[in-house]
Design an enzyme around this catalytic site. Structure first.
Site, short mmCIF file in Angstrom:
data_model
loop_
_atom_site.label_atom_id
_atom_site.label_comp_id
_atom_site.label_asym_id
_atom_site.label_seq_id
_atom_site.Cartn_x
_atom_site.Cartn_y
_atom_site.Cartn_z
N LYS A 1 -4.92 34.75 -1.83
CA LYS A 1 -5.17 34.05 -3.92
C LYS A 1 -4.75 32.74 -3.83
CE LYS A 1 -2.59 35.18 -6.34
NZ LYS A 1 -2.08 34.00 -6.96
N GLU B 1 -3.67 29.14 -6.44
CA GLU B 1 -3.51 28.80 -7.69
C GLU B 1 -4.70 28.17 -7.75
OE1 GLU B 1 0.03 28.16 -9.72
OE2 GLU B 1 0.62 30.14 -8.44
N ASP C 1 -1.00 35.63 -0.88
CA ASP C 1 -0.91 34.63 -1.87
C ASP C 1 -0.77 33.61 -0.70
OD1 ASP C 1 -0.98 33.27 -4.40
OD2 ASP C 1 0.91 34.23 -5.10
N ASP D 1 4.02 34.74 -4.43
CA ASP D 1 4.71 34.46 -3.69
C ASP D 1 6.29 34.64 -4.24
OD1 ASP D 1 3.76 33.11 -6.33
OD2 ASP D 1 2.83 30.68 -4.91
N SER D 2 6.02 35.10 -5.46
CA SER D 2 7.06 35.12 -6.47
C SER D 2 7.79 36.15 -6.13
CB SER D 2 6.84 36.23 -8.04
OG SER D 2 5.96 36.81 -7.32
N GLU E 1 -3.69 34.04 -16.08
CA GLU E 1 -2.11 34.05 -16.17
C GLU E 1 -2.06 33.17 -17.52
OE1 GLU E 1 2.20 33.73 -14.67
OE2 GLU E 1 0.51 33.02 -13.18
#
Length: 264
Positions: A114, A116, A84, A45-46, A183
């Protein structure tokens, strides 16, 4: 190339090989990463910052991620591609999370998702893996929580927060995650978590002891003005691209381009 799967990654990890992960956001980038031998690709998502012009990852939508992931898959059909899950695509409810993860897998050709979060999402990870959706965890610094944390900060510098990172990693492993992104945690904590797990840790700013590393392709290639501490610039393509485009613009304005070779 032979198709890369969860089993492929597990075998490389078991053999003691360091795993290489890189972000990719379009077909050209994924094709180049695959040709370079990168083990697996993260459509992060960056993309919000690298391609869409946002200040952080929060505005990125499911539609954004679906479009970019499908492009990455088309560019590298045999690669292992991780989708993501964007902000609020899985936090609201289990049913919504399962729906979005299913759409991601079915419509993009992604191999895994993925998300978080740690122990608080263990039940969701268990549901996803039980339904046949491979899940990669992501703990430590979590960019989708930047508003709560007040910025991008190293996580796990004190004993209490370090213990929480470890417990989150163990909870994700027990829930069936096939790997965990760590991270921006101290190197000693990265080592501690890696040694405690029997699934790969993929570090970004978490030291050399992780089972593998992931980096943003734009940082590696020098496409952005700023290179974060956790990254290394392996090329300065931003400068080279600017120079090439300036050369093109100059030749168009001077009449040097196109020539007879570029015309019919």
């Amino acid at each position: 190339m032979k198709k890369v799967t969860v089993s492929t990654l597990a075998k490389r990890y078991a053999a003691g090989e360091k795993l290489v992960m890189c972000t990719a956001y379009d077909a050209i980038q994924s094709r180049l990463c695959a040709a370079a031998g990168v083990d697996f690709l993260l459509v992060g998502d960056s993309v919000g910052m690298t391609h869409l012009g946002y200040a952080n990852t929060l505005p990125v939508t499911m539609d954004d991620m679906l479009s970019h992931t499908a492009a990455v898959r088309r560019g590298a059909p045999e690669a292992f591609v991780v989708f993501d899950m964007p902000f609020m695509s899985y936090q609201e409810s289990v049913s919504l999370a399962m729906h979005h993860a299913g759409v991601a897998m079915k419509t993009t050709g992604a191999d895994a998702v993925k998300l978080e979060g740690g122990a608080e999402y263990a039940d969701l990870v268990r549901r996803m893996t039980g339904a046949g959706i491979p899940v990669m965890g992501h703990i430590g610094l979590m960019p989708q929580r930047v508003q709560v944390s007040g910025g991008y900060k190293i996580v796990g510098k004190d004993e209490k927060s370090a213990d929480k990172v470890l417990q989150d990693a163990l909870a994700l492993q027990d829930a069936g995650a096939f790997a965990v992104v760590l991270e921006c945690v101290p190197e000693a904590l990265g080592k501690r978590v890696t040694e405690a797990l029997n699934i790969p840790t993929v570090g970004i700013g978490s030291g050399k002891y992780c089972s593998g590393q992931v980096q943003v392709i734009c940082d590696l290639l020098g496409l952005l003005d700023f290179t974060p501490k956790h990254a290394k610039r392996y090329a300065d393509l931003g400068t080279a691209i600017t120079a090439a485009l300036q050369n093109y613009a100059g030749e168009v304005r001077s009449g040097e381009f196109p020539t007879d070779q570029n015309s019919w």
